[in-house]
Design a protein around this motif. Structure first.
Motif, PDB file in Angstrom:
ATOM      1  N   THR A 162       6.825  -0.525  -0.471  1.00 11.64           N
ATOM      2  CA  THR A 162       6.226   0.637  -1.153  1.00 11.64           C
ATOM      3  C   THR A 162       4.705   0.605  -1.157  1.00 11.64           C
ATOM      4  O   THR A 162       4.064   1.641  -1.192  1.00 11.64           O
ATOM      5  N   ARG A 163       4.124  -0.595  -1.166  1.00 15.28           N
ATOM      6  CA  ARG A 163       2.657  -0.688  -1.155  1.00 15.28           C
ATOM      7  C   ARG A 163       2.211  -1.304   0.172  1.00 15.28           C
ATOM      8  O   ARG A 163       1.602  -2.361   0.208  1.00 15.28           O
ATOM      9  N   GLN A 164       2.536  -0.659   1.244  1.00 17.19           N
ATOM     10  CA  GLN A 164       2.393  -1.265   2.570  1.00 17.19           C
ATOM     11  C   GLN A 164       0.975  -1.719   2.889  1.00 17.19           C
ATOM     12  O   GLN A 164       0.756  -2.860   3.253  1.00 17.19           O
ATOM     13  N   LYS A 165       0.001  -0.839   2.745  1.00 21.19           N
ATOM     14  CA  LYS A 165      -1.357  -1.194   3.164  1.00 21.19           C
ATOM     15  C   LYS A 165      -1.909  -2.361   2.366  1.00 21.19           C
ATOM     16  O   LYS A 165      -2.462  -3.318   2.918  1.00 21.19           O
ATOM     17  N   GLU A 166      -1.764  -2.258   1.037  1.00 24.25           N
ATOM     18  CA  GLU A 166      -2.327  -3.299   0.170  1.00 24.25           C
ATOM     19  C   GLU A 166      -1.625  -4.633   0.353  1.00 24.25           C
ATOM     20  O   GLU A 166      -2.244  -5.691   0.381  1.00 24.25           O
ATOM     21  N   SER A 167      -0.283  -4.597   0.477  1.00 26.51           N
ATOM     22  CA  SER A 167       0.497  -5.836   0.561  1.00 26.51           C
ATOM     23  C   SER A 167       0.462  -6.453   1.950  1.00 26.51           C
ATOM     24  O   SER A 167       0.315  -7.666   2.108  1.00 26.51           O
ATOM     25  N   LEU A 168       0.602  -5.589   2.973  1.00 19.14           N
ATOM     26  CA  LEU A 168       0.648  -6.123   4.332  1.00 19.14           C
ATOM     27  C   LEU A 168      -0.687  -6.694   4.782  1.00 19.14           C
ATOM     28  O   LEU A 168      -0.729  -7.522   5.700  1.00 19.14           O
ATOM     29  N   ALA A 169      -1.769  -6.280   4.118  1.00 18.15           N
ATOM     30  CA  ALA A 169      -3.093  -6.780   4.494  1.00 18.15           C
ATOM     31  C   ALA A 169      -3.174  -8.290   4.370  1.00 18.15           C
ATOM     32  O   ALA A 169      -3.883  -8.959   5.134  1.00 18.15           O
ATOM     33  N   ARG A 170      -2.403  -8.847   3.421  1.00 17.04           N
ATOM     34  CA  ARG A 170      -2.447 -10.301   3.211  1.00 17.04           C
ATOM     35  C   ARG A 170      -1.676 -11.067   4.294  1.00 17.04           C
ATOM     36  O   ARG A 170      -1.803 -12.280   4.409  1.00 17.04           O
ATOM     37  N   PHE A 171      -0.832 -10.353   5.043  1.00 15.94           N
ATOM     38  CA  PHE A 171      -0.022 -11.024   6.061  1.00 15.94           C
ATOM     39  C   PHE A 171      -0.445 -10.673   7.491  1.00 15.94           C
ATOM     40  O   PHE A 171       0.103 -11.204   8.442  1.00 15.94           O
TER      41      PHE A 171
END
Length: 491
Positions: free
Chosen positions: A200-209
């Motif tokens: 649901t929070r793709q941009k914010e969360s995926l940035a860390r990976f």
């Protein structure tokens, strides 16, 4: 539970009436029970409270940390598969003790049981105190919990589980299954919550990976330390072999149980760590006192109390499993003549090793009263990997010395060689990197077993008055030697 015990006793009475019952441990542990015991033994408080060691020593490099979590799980699976071969070929109680005795001889086995007789009860005492801490802390808020209360609750939990394990194997397995399911539900909440947030929070969360390996890469010694921390988190994969004598269809269920439980833990550990990293930054994780609690405060603040409760449940399940296996170790050691005869006797009603449970629970209780003693056993951590190495070495020895031994399951031979090398590296690494006199004292304590072994085991020194004490205790506890007549010989 009363109904379960009544049914178990009725089954035993039916066997006795038919003349088929033997005074021996019964095969009451099935596939699902075995899975519950392994998962329950591995998953304690660590994954909820402080899964920070791997990340810290990986220099906050997310990619390296997740790689080490995976590699640690695979090494644990390799070790479990080595133990599966030994457990199916030699389905006896006692785990490493029985295998070392068969492969390397009586003296190394005695050193193992001498060390384990103190270190494993100390570990149980530490778990009981930690459970008491988490169970009572909500009632005291920010105030510290009185030590007397923690010790009394820890003793109550120890003896409750000791009595439970001494009364019925089926009841103990039922409790283990329930608490394993509860802790896996708690881990599922964290894992699923992380996946939902990741989607649901793709941009914010995926940035860390996106650039997981982009930060500083740790050097060899830091990777080794992180690896050591990861392997510690998977500790407990060896527990099934302690109950091999009580497994139903061990040649099938032992390998199948191992191949189910250990990979399941690997997957859950990875998902939970990804969930933590989705919600918290690596710096927040490393600085958090209880990572799962911090995660819950961010994601499910209205019901964040579930996590401390889950930690207590997880510790309780791990403690039950540890006490169960320790009782079987004491039982096996006594059967081989390395511990007093009484400890290998079985209750004539439940066919459980009640004296062994009393013995191991009593030693754990001694460690709780002056809890500073537990700190002394921290320096025996290397001994666990030493015994793992010796156990895998026993597998190699038996392959060449007893090639015709029936082995329903055989592990790929290079695997035990790799485990022996890995084990001795993990024994030497902490001693070389952080030399301390306490390691010398621990090693001398292990060698001190010779003072007992030579006169009482090798030369078979015996005192007649001990037979009278054994006889009176046998009548009091209503126990008799395994494979002996149910009425015993002290009537």
């Amino acid at each position: 539970m009363k109904k379960m015990r009544k049914e178990e006793n009725n089954d035993l009475k039916d066997e006795q009436r038919k003349g088929k019952a033997k005074m021996q441990l019964k095969r009451n542990i099935g596939y699902f029970d075995g899975v519950s015991f392994i998962i329950g033994s591995i998953v304690g408080a660590g994954i909820f409270v402080s899964p920070t060691g791997v990340l810290k020593h990986s220099l906050l490099n997310v990619g390296v940390a997740l790689t080490i979590w995976t590699a640690s799980g695979l090494v644990s699976l390799m070790g479990a598969l080595c133990y599966a071969e030994l457990g199916t070929a030699l389905p006896f109680s006692g785990g490493e003790y029985s295998h070392i005795k068969r492969g390397l001889g009586s003296l190394p086995a005695f050193v193992f049981i001498w060390t384990s007789t103190f270190t494993k009860p100390a570990s149980n005492a530490a778990r009981a105190l930690l459970f008491a801490e988490y169970a009572t802390q909500p009632f005291y808020g920010i105030c510290p919990v009185p030590d007397v209360l923690k010790k009394c609750l820890a003793l109550a939990v120890l003896w409750s589980l000791g009595i439970l394990n001494g009364l019925s194997v089926k009841m103990s397995a039922w409790v283990q299954t329930v608490f394993t399911l509860l802790k896996m539900m708690a881990l599922s909440v964290i894992a699923v919550g992380g996946i939902v947030l990741l989607v649901t929070r793709q941009k914010e969360s995926l940035a860390r990976f996106e650039d997981m390996f982009g930060s500083e890469i740790p050097n060899a010694s830091q990777v080794a330390e992180a690896f050591f921390q990861g392997l510690y988190a998977y500790g407990g994969w060896w527990s099934l072999n302690y109950m091999a004598e009580e497994m139903k269809r061990p040649s099938r269920n032992i390998p199948l149980t191992v191949m189910t439980a250990v990979p399941a833990v690997i997957v859950f550990y990875l998902l939970v760590n990804i969930s933590y990293l989705t919600v918290l930054t690596p710096k927040e994780i490393v600085s958090s006192v209880a990572v799962a609690v911090t995660w819950a405060d961010r994601v499910i603040p209205s019901v964040s109390w579930i996590i401390p409760l889950s930690v207590a449940v997880s510790i309780f399940g791990a403690l039950n499993c540890s006490m169960f296996t320790l009782g079987r170790l004491s039982y096996a050691g006594s059967q081989s003549g390395h511990l007093p005869l009484l400890i290998s006797m079985l209750n004539v009603h439940s066919y459980t090793p009640a004296p062994a449970m009393i013995f191991s629970t009593t030693i754990a209780s001694i460690f709780i009263i002056p809890s500073d003693l537990i700190m002394l056993t921290n320096y025996f951590g290397f001994s666990a990997w030493l015994m793992t190495g010796l156990t895998c070495a026993s597998l190699i020895v038996l392959r060449y010395r007893e090639p015709h031994l029936h082995r329903p399951y055989k592990v790929f031979l290079p695997v035990p060689f790799m485990m022996v090398a890995m084990s001795f590296f993990l024994v030497l690494a902490p001693i070389v990197w952080s030399p301390n006199m306490q390691y010398v004292y621990a090693f001398l304590f292990m060698l001190g077993s010779l003072i007992i072994y030579l006169p009482f085991i090798h030369f078979k020194l015996h005192f007649a008055f001990l037979d009278k004490i054994t006889c009176h205790l046998q009548l009091l506890l209503e126990v008799c030697p395994a494979d002996g007549p149910a009425e015993g010989k002290c009537e």
